[in-house]
Write a protein that holds these residues in place. Structure first.
Motif, PDB file in Angstrom:
ATOM      1  N   GLN A 299       7.959  -7.732  -1.143  1.00 26.21           N
ATOM      2  CA  GLN A 299       8.473  -6.595  -1.881  1.00 26.21           C
ATOM      3  C   GLN A 299       7.313  -5.889  -2.586  1.00 26.21           C
ATOM      4  O   GLN A 299       6.648  -6.467  -3.425  1.00 26.21           O
ATOM      5  CB  GLN A 299       9.523  -7.101  -2.897  1.00 26.21           C
ATOM      6  N   VAL A 300       7.074  -4.651  -2.222  1.00 26.18           N
ATOM      7  CA  VAL A 300       6.039  -3.846  -2.864  1.00 26.18           C
ATOM      8  C   VAL A 300       6.663  -3.152  -4.072  1.00 26.18           C
ATOM      9  O   VAL A 300       7.705  -2.516  -3.967  1.00 26.18           O
ATOM     10  CB  VAL A 300       5.461  -2.797  -1.886  1.00 26.18           C
ATOM     11  N   THR A 301       6.037  -3.272  -5.232  1.00 25.68           N
ATOM     12  CA  THR A 301       6.583  -2.680  -6.445  1.00 25.68           C
ATOM     13  C   THR A 301       6.194  -1.206  -6.557  1.00 25.68           C
ATOM     14  O   THR A 301       5.283  -0.731  -5.876  1.00 25.68           O
ATOM     15  CB  THR A 301       6.062  -3.403  -7.693  1.00 25.68           C
ATOM     16  N   TRP A 302       6.893  -0.493  -7.439  1.00 24.60           N
ATOM     17  CA  TRP A 302       6.579   0.908  -7.695  1.00 24.60           C
ATOM     18  C   TRP A 302       5.125   1.049  -8.123  1.00 24.60           C
ATOM     19  O   TRP A 302       4.424   1.969  -7.718  1.00 24.60           O
ATOM     20  CB  TRP A 302       7.490   1.467  -8.789  1.00 24.60           C
ATOM     21  N   ARG A 303       4.679   0.140  -8.986  1.00 26.97           N
ATOM     22  CA  ARG A 303       3.313   0.209  -9.499  1.00 26.97           C
ATOM     23  C   ARG A 303       2.300  -0.003  -8.378  1.00 26.97           C
ATOM     24  O   ARG A 303       1.288   0.686  -8.301  1.00 26.97           O
ATOM     25  CB  ARG A 303       3.116  -0.828 -10.601  1.00 26.97           C
ATOM     26  N   GLU A 304       2.564  -0.943  -7.478  1.00 29.36           N
ATOM     27  CA  GLU A 304       1.653  -1.178  -6.353  1.00 29.36           C
ATOM     28  C   GLU A 304       1.577   0.048  -5.443  1.00 29.36           C
ATOM     29  O   GLU A 304       0.512   0.398  -4.949  1.00 29.36           O
ATOM     30  CB  GLU A 304       2.093  -2.408  -5.559  1.00 29.36           C
ATOM     31  N   ARG A 305       2.709   0.684  -5.226  1.00 31.61           N
ATOM     32  CA  ARG A 305       2.714   1.905  -4.416  1.00 31.61           C
ATOM     33  C   ARG A 305       1.889   3.000  -5.092  1.00 31.61           C
ATOM     34  O   ARG A 305       1.133   3.716  -4.445  1.00 31.61           O
ATOM     35  CB  ARG A 305       4.140   2.395  -4.192  1.00 31.61           C
ATOM     36  N   LEU A 306       2.037   3.131  -6.422  1.00 31.04           N
ATOM     37  CA  LEU A 306       1.289   4.142  -7.160  1.00 31.04           C
ATOM     38  C   LEU A 306      -0.207   3.871  -7.081  1.00 31.04           C
ATOM     39  O   LEU A 306      -0.999   4.787  -6.882  1.00 31.04           O
ATOM     40  CB  LEU A 306       1.747   4.180  -8.615  1.00 31.04           C
ATOM     41  N   VAL A 307      -0.601   2.633  -7.196  1.00 30.55           N
ATOM     42  CA  VAL A 307      -2.020   2.275  -7.092  1.00 30.55           C
ATOM     43  C   VAL A 307      -2.542   2.600  -5.696  1.00 30.55           C
ATOM     44  O   VAL A 307      -3.642   3.136  -5.545  1.00 30.55           O
ATOM     45  CB  VAL A 307      -2.246   0.789  -7.448  1.00 30.55           C
ATOM     46  N   ALA A 308      -1.754   2.318  -4.673  1.00 26.01           N
ATOM     47  CA  ALA A 308      -2.170   2.623  -3.300  1.00 26.01           C
ATOM     48  C   ALA A 308      -2.373   4.128  -3.121  1.00 26.01           C
ATOM     49  O   ALA A 308      -3.283   4.563  -2.422  1.00 26.01           O
ATOM     50  CB  ALA A 308      -1.137   2.106  -2.298  1.00 26.01           C
ATOM     51  N   VAL A 309      -1.554   4.922  -3.784  1.00 19.91           N
ATOM     52  CA  VAL A 309      -1.689   6.375  -3.711  1.00 19.91           C
ATOM     53  C   VAL A 309      -2.899   6.821  -4.520  1.00 19.91           C
ATOM     54  O   VAL A 309      -3.747   7.577  -4.045  1.00 19.91           O
ATOM     55  CB  VAL A 309      -0.404   7.075  -4.228  1.00 19.91           C
ATOM     56  N   ALA A 310      -3.010   6.347  -5.756  1.00 26.68           N
ATOM     57  CA  ALA A 310      -4.051   6.814  -6.670  1.00 26.68           C
ATOM     58  C   ALA A 310      -5.448   6.402  -6.233  1.00 26.68           C
ATOM     59  O   ALA A 310      -6.382   7.196  -6.301  1.00 26.68           O
ATOM     60  CB  ALA A 310      -3.778   6.279  -8.074  1.00 26.68           C
ATOM     61  N   LEU A 311      -5.608   5.190  -5.786  1.00 28.63           N
ATOM     62  CA  LEU A 311      -6.940   4.687  -5.472  1.00 28.63           C
ATOM     63  C   LEU A 311      -7.339   4.852  -4.016  1.00 28.63           C
ATOM     64  O   LEU A 311      -8.517   5.006  -3.712  1.00 28.63           O
ATOM     65  CB  LEU A 311      -7.054   3.208  -5.847  1.00 28.63           C
ATOM     66  N   HIS A 312      -6.371   4.801  -3.137  1.00 33.00           N
ATOM     67  CA  HIS A 312      -6.704   4.745  -1.712  1.00 33.00           C
ATOM     68  C   HIS A 312      -6.170   5.912  -0.899  1.00 33.00           C
ATOM     69  O   HIS A 312      -6.396   5.960   0.312  1.00 33.00           O
ATOM     70  CB  HIS A 312      -6.201   3.428  -1.109  1.00 33.00           C
ATOM     71  N   ASN A 313      -5.427   6.825  -1.545  1.00 28.94           N
ATOM     72  CA  ASN A 313      -4.808   7.941  -0.813  1.00 28.94           C
ATOM     73  C   ASN A 313      -4.080   7.425   0.427  1.00 28.94           C
ATOM     74  O   ASN A 313      -4.141   8.041   1.492  1.00 28.94           O
ATOM     75  CB  ASN A 313      -5.845   8.983  -0.415  1.00 28.94           C
ATOM     76  N   ASP A 314      -3.421   6.305   0.286  1.00 29.64           N
ATOM     77  CA  ASP A 314      -2.735   5.657   1.394  1.00 29.64           C
ATOM     78  C   ASP A 314      -1.613   6.563   1.918  1.00 29.64           C
ATOM     79  O   ASP A 314      -0.612   6.775   1.225  1.00 29.64           O
ATOM     80  CB  ASP A 314      -2.170   4.316   0.913  1.00 29.64           C
ATOM     81  N   PRO A 315      -1.754   7.104   3.131  1.00 28.67           N
ATOM     82  CA  PRO A 315      -0.761   8.055   3.643  1.00 28.67           C
ATOM     83  C   PRO A 315       0.644   7.474   3.734  1.00 28.67           C
ATOM     84  O   PRO A 315       1.626   8.166   3.457  1.00 28.67           O
ATOM     85  CB  PRO A 315      -1.280   8.429   5.034  1.00 28.67           C
ATOM     86  N   GLU A 316       0.735   6.228   4.112  1.00 29.30           N
ATOM     87  CA  GLU A 316       2.060   5.599   4.226  1.00 29.30           C
ATOM     88  C   GLU A 316       2.735   5.534   2.859  1.00 29.30           C
ATOM     89  O   GLU A 316       3.912   5.853   2.720  1.00 29.30           O
ATOM     90  CB  GLU A 316       1.911   4.193   4.815  1.00 29.30           C
ATOM     91  N   GLN A 317       1.981   5.129   1.840  1.00 30.96           N
ATOM     92  CA  GLN A 317       2.546   5.040   0.498  1.00 30.96           C
ATOM     93  C   GLN A 317       2.811   6.425  -0.097  1.00 30.96           C
ATOM     94  O   GLN A 317       3.778   6.618  -0.834  1.00 30.96           O
ATOM     95  CB  GLN A 317       1.624   4.226  -0.418  1.00 30.96           C
ATOM     96  N   MET A 318       1.962   7.389   0.253  1.00 32.55           N
ATOM     97  CA  MET A 318       2.198   8.756  -0.216  1.00 32.55           C
ATOM     98  C   MET A 318       3.518   9.283   0.340  1.00 32.55           C
ATOM     99  O   MET A 318       4.318   9.875  -0.391  1.00 32.55           O
ATOM    100  CB  MET A 318       1.030   9.663   0.183  1.00 32.55           C
ATOM    101  N   GLU A 319       3.738   9.058   1.615  1.00 38.29           N
ATOM    102  CA  GLU A 319       4.990   9.506   2.231  1.00 38.29           C
ATOM    103  C   GLU A 319       6.183   8.785   1.603  1.00 38.29           C
ATOM    104  O   GLU A 319       7.214   9.396   1.334  1.00 38.29           O
ATOM    105  CB  GLU A 319       4.943   9.277   3.748  1.00 38.29           C
ATOM    106  N   TYR A 320       6.040   7.492   1.371  1.00 35.71           N
ATOM    107  CA  TYR A 320       7.122   6.733   0.738  1.00 35.71           C
ATOM    108  C   TYR A 320       7.424   7.294  -0.643  1.00 35.71           C
ATOM    109  O   TYR A 320       8.585   7.510  -1.005  1.00 35.71           O
ATOM    110  CB  TYR A 320       6.762   5.242   0.642  1.00 35.71           C
ATOM    111  N   LYS A 321       6.367   7.528  -1.442  1.00 35.75           N
ATOM    112  CA  LYS A 321       6.562   8.045  -2.799  1.00 35.75           C
ATOM    113  C   LYS A 321       7.192   9.433  -2.759  1.00 35.75           C
ATOM    114  O   LYS A 321       7.986   9.774  -3.630  1.00 35.75           O
ATOM    115  CB  LYS A 321       5.230   8.112  -3.559  1.00 35.75           C
ATOM    116  N   ARG A 322       6.857  10.205  -1.756  1.00 39.44           N
ATOM    117  CA  ARG A 322       7.426  11.548  -1.640  1.00 39.44           C
ATOM    118  C   ARG A 322       8.920  11.470  -1.332  1.00 39.44           C
ATOM    119  O   ARG A 322       9.720  12.218  -1.880  1.00 39.44           O
ATOM    120  CB  ARG A 322       6.685  12.315  -0.544  1.00 39.44           C
ATOM    121  N   ARG A 323       9.289  10.553  -0.445  1.00 40.84           N
ATOM    122  CA  ARG A 323      10.699  10.429  -0.056  1.00 40.84           C
ATOM    123  C   ARG A 323      11.534   9.670  -1.075  1.00 40.84           C
ATOM    124  O   ARG A 323      12.742   9.845  -1.134  1.00 40.84           O
ATOM    125  CB  ARG A 323      10.812   9.754   1.308  1.00 40.84           C
ATOM    126  N   HIS A 324      10.881   8.810  -1.869  1.00 43.36           N
ATOM    127  CA  HIS A 324      11.586   7.966  -2.841  1.00 43.36           C
ATOM    128  C   HIS A 324      10.927   8.114  -4.214  1.00 43.36           C
ATOM    129  O   HIS A 324      10.159   7.241  -4.628  1.00 43.36           O
ATOM    130  CB  HIS A 324      11.550   6.491  -2.410  1.00 43.36           C
TER     131      HIS A 324
END
Length: 171
Positions: free
Chosen positions: A1-26
């Motif tokens: 289970q990936v937490t909201w905070r982990e997703r945010l870190v993936a976006v903020a630090l790594h520009n992770d496209p998968e996590q960015m798309e997830y955050k955009r949709r959710h």
């Protein structure tokens, strides 16, 4: 289970496209949505998609207005300005920086006001408006009497010193 905070870190630090798309949709539920979406919008800008970032900001400001959760609006306007600058839209960027400054001052959010003032002063300096930049940033920097080891205050001091040197060398 990936937490909201982990997703945010993936976006903020790594520009992770998968996590960015997830955050955009959710989007983050509750009051932290504005903060999370601000991070997401900046990530879009870093990835070369400022238009996507602007859309996130637009949606988030509308949500904040609708819900009354406007605590992060100053930073959203500042982020909007940065994205507009990426698109070479300096007039709208200046308006957004000034809106960020206005909102921060209305909320008594001095550090957010300082950030907006620094970014706006930097932009003004780059467009040959050094005196205006100095006059804008100086009083806001003057609000602070401690915490001068904080990055934002160090940046403001360095910018002011550079503006002072330029102003004295052009006289």
């Amino acid at each position: 289970q990936v937490t909201w905070r982990e997703r945010l870190v993936a976006v903020a630090l790594h520009n992770d496209p998968e996590q960015m798309e997830y955050k955009r949709r959710h989007p983050q539920p509750g009051f932290a949505r504005s903060l999370h979406n601000g991070v997401l919008a900046r990530a879009y800008g870093r990835c070369g998609s400022p238009e996507e970032g602007l859309q996130v900001i637009h949606e988030t400001l509308a949500w904040a207005e609708e819900t009354g959760s406007q605590f992060f609006d100053a930073e959203l306007h500042r982020t909007r300005a940065g994205l507009l600058l990426q698109m070479q839209n300096t007039d709208m960027a200046e308006q957004s920086y000034r809106k960020a400054l206005e909102v921060a001052q209305e909320q008594g959010a001095r550090m957010w006001a300082l950030r907006a003032a620094c970014d706006l002063a930097q932009m003004l300096r780059e467009h040959g408006r050094q005196a205006e930049a100095h006059d804008l940033l100086g009083p806001i920097h003057g609000w602070f009497s401690e915490g001068f080891d904080v990055n934002d205050l160090r940046r403001a001091k360095a910018l002011l010193q550079g503006l002072s040197r330029r102003a004295s060398s052009t006289r």
